[in-house]
Design a protein around this motif. Structure first.
Motif, PDB file in Angstrom:
ATOM      1  N   LEU A   1       0.816  -1.212   0.000  1.00 55.52           N
ATOM      2  CA  LEU A   1       0.000   0.000   0.000  1.00 55.52           C
ATOM      3  C   LEU A   1       0.857   1.273   0.000  1.00 55.52           C
ATOM      4  O   LEU A   1       0.350   2.366  -0.226  1.00 55.52           O
TER       5      LEU A   1
ATOM      6  N   GLN B   1      -6.842  -6.732   3.200  1.00 57.04           N
ATOM      7  CA  GLN B   1      -6.544  -5.527   2.410  1.00 57.04           C
ATOM      8  C   GLN B   1      -6.894  -5.673   0.932  1.00 57.04           C
ATOM      9  O   GLN B   1      -6.569  -4.799   0.132  1.00 57.04           O
TER      10      GLN B   1
ATOM     11  N   LYS C   1      -8.416  -2.687  -0.915  1.00 59.85           N
ATOM     12  CA  LYS C   1      -7.432  -1.591  -1.040  1.00 59.85           C
ATOM     13  C   LYS C   1      -6.395  -1.907  -2.120  1.00 59.85           C
ATOM     14  O   LYS C   1      -6.033  -1.039  -2.910  1.00 59.85           O
TER      15      LYS C   1
ATOM     16  N   GLU D   1      -8.095  -1.528  -5.589  1.00 55.81           N
ATOM     17  CA  GLU D   1      -8.335  -0.127  -5.957  1.00 55.81           C
ATOM     18  C   GLU D   1      -7.039   0.632  -6.217  1.00 55.81           C
ATOM     19  O   GLU D   1      -6.977   1.490  -7.091  1.00 55.81           O
ATOM     20  N   LYS D   2      -6.010   0.292  -5.462  1.00 53.64           N
ATOM     21  CA  LYS D   2      -4.727   0.991  -5.638  1.00 53.64           C
ATOM     22  C   LYS D   2      -4.057   0.617  -6.967  1.00 53.64           C
ATOM     23  O   LYS D   2      -3.537   1.474  -7.665  1.00 53.64           O
TER      24      LYS D   2
ATOM     25  N   TYR E   1     -14.995  -8.571   0.045  1.00 54.46           N
ATOM     26  CA  TYR E   1     -14.226  -8.411  -1.190  1.00 54.46           C
ATOM     27  C   TYR E   1     -14.952  -9.087  -2.359  1.00 54.46           C
ATOM     28  O   TYR E   1     -15.026  -8.544  -3.461  1.00 54.46           O
TER      29      TYR E   1
END
Length: 196
Positions: free
Chosen positions: A98, A117, A120, A123-124, A168
Motif C-alpha cells: 500500500l 486488504q 485496497k 483499488e490501488k 471483497y
C-alpha cells in the motif's frame, strides 16, 4: 526450471508454514498466462517467491514485479530467485504494497497478500492494469471458511477475516468496470477482467 529447487521451495513452505499456492491453483495460473500471452505481471505478496518463479517458468519473455513486506520471506524469496538465475526477470520490492508507487502497466495483476486488504490492493493497483488486463485474486474460499456459516467459526479474528474476504467478493460482484468469474480451483480464485 530446476525441479529439485522447486521441490526444496515447496518443502520449505510446508515446514515453515508459509502459505503458497496449491498445485491446481498454480497450474491454473500458468495456463492462464500461456493462453492469454501474458508478458508483464505485478504480484502483490511474494511470500518466498514460489508463484513468481512458477509464472516466469512459462516463457523466457515473462517479467514479474513482486512486492513483499515481511523481511524473512523477502530474503528467502531473494535467495530462491537467485538460485534459479531469475534476477533479471523478477523484480522484488521489499515494502508494504500500500506504500509502493508503481507507474508501469501490467497484463496481469495477481493479488495474494493480506486478505483483509484485498479491496485496497485492487483499488490501488487497478490503474496499473493494461486495458485488456486481468486481476486474479487467490484464497477466495479461505481454506473453505468462506463457505461456512459465521457461527461455525469460533475465533473472533478468523470471523472478521472471513467477513473481509466475503466483502471483497461482494465488491468484485458489484464492480461494474469488471466482469469477475469465481473458480473453485485451489483455495478459490477470482478472475476479474476489465470491461472494454
Amino acid at each position: 526450471m530446476n525441479e529439485n529447487i522447486i521441490r526444496q521451495i515447496k518443502n520449505y513452505a510446508d515446514k515453515e508454514n508459509v502459505p503458497i499456492m496449491t498445485d491446481d491453483g498454480i497450474n491454473y495460473l500458468i495456463n492462464y498466462i500461456k493462453e492469454n500471452a501474458v508478458k508483464n505481471i505485478l504480484e502483490i505478496g511474494t511470500a518466498i517467491g514460489y508463484s513468481a518463479i512458477m509464472m516466469c517458468s512459462v516463457s523466457d519473455d515473462i517479467f514479474v514485479t513482486t512486492i513483499e513486506r515481511d523481511e524473512k520471506r523477502y530474503l528467502e524469496a531473494l535467495k530462491n530467485i537467485k538460485l534459479l538465475g531469475l534476477e533479471n526477470r523478477i523484480r522484488l520490492i521489499y515494502k508494504d504494497a500500500l506504500e509502493v508507487v508503481i507507474d508501469e502497466k501490467y497484463d496481469l495483476i495477481f493479488i495474494d497478500a493480506a486478505k483483509a486488504q484485498n479491496i485496497k490492493f485492487f483499488e490501488k493497483f487497478e490503474n496499473n492494469l493494461n486495458n485488456n488486463g486481468t486481476i486474479i485474486t487467490d484464497n477466495m474460499n479461505f481454506h473453505g471458511l468462506v463457505l461456512k456459516n459465521d457461527k461455525e467459526i469460533t475465533s473472533r479474528n478468523l470471523r472478521q477475516l472471513v467477513r473481509k474476504v466475503k466483502n471483497y467478493k461482494t465488491f468484485l460482484e458489484e464492480n461494474d468496470k469488471y466482469t469477475t468469474e469465481f473458480l473453485d480451483i485451489g483455495d478459490g480464485v477470482a478472475v476479474s477482467k476489465r470491461k472494454i
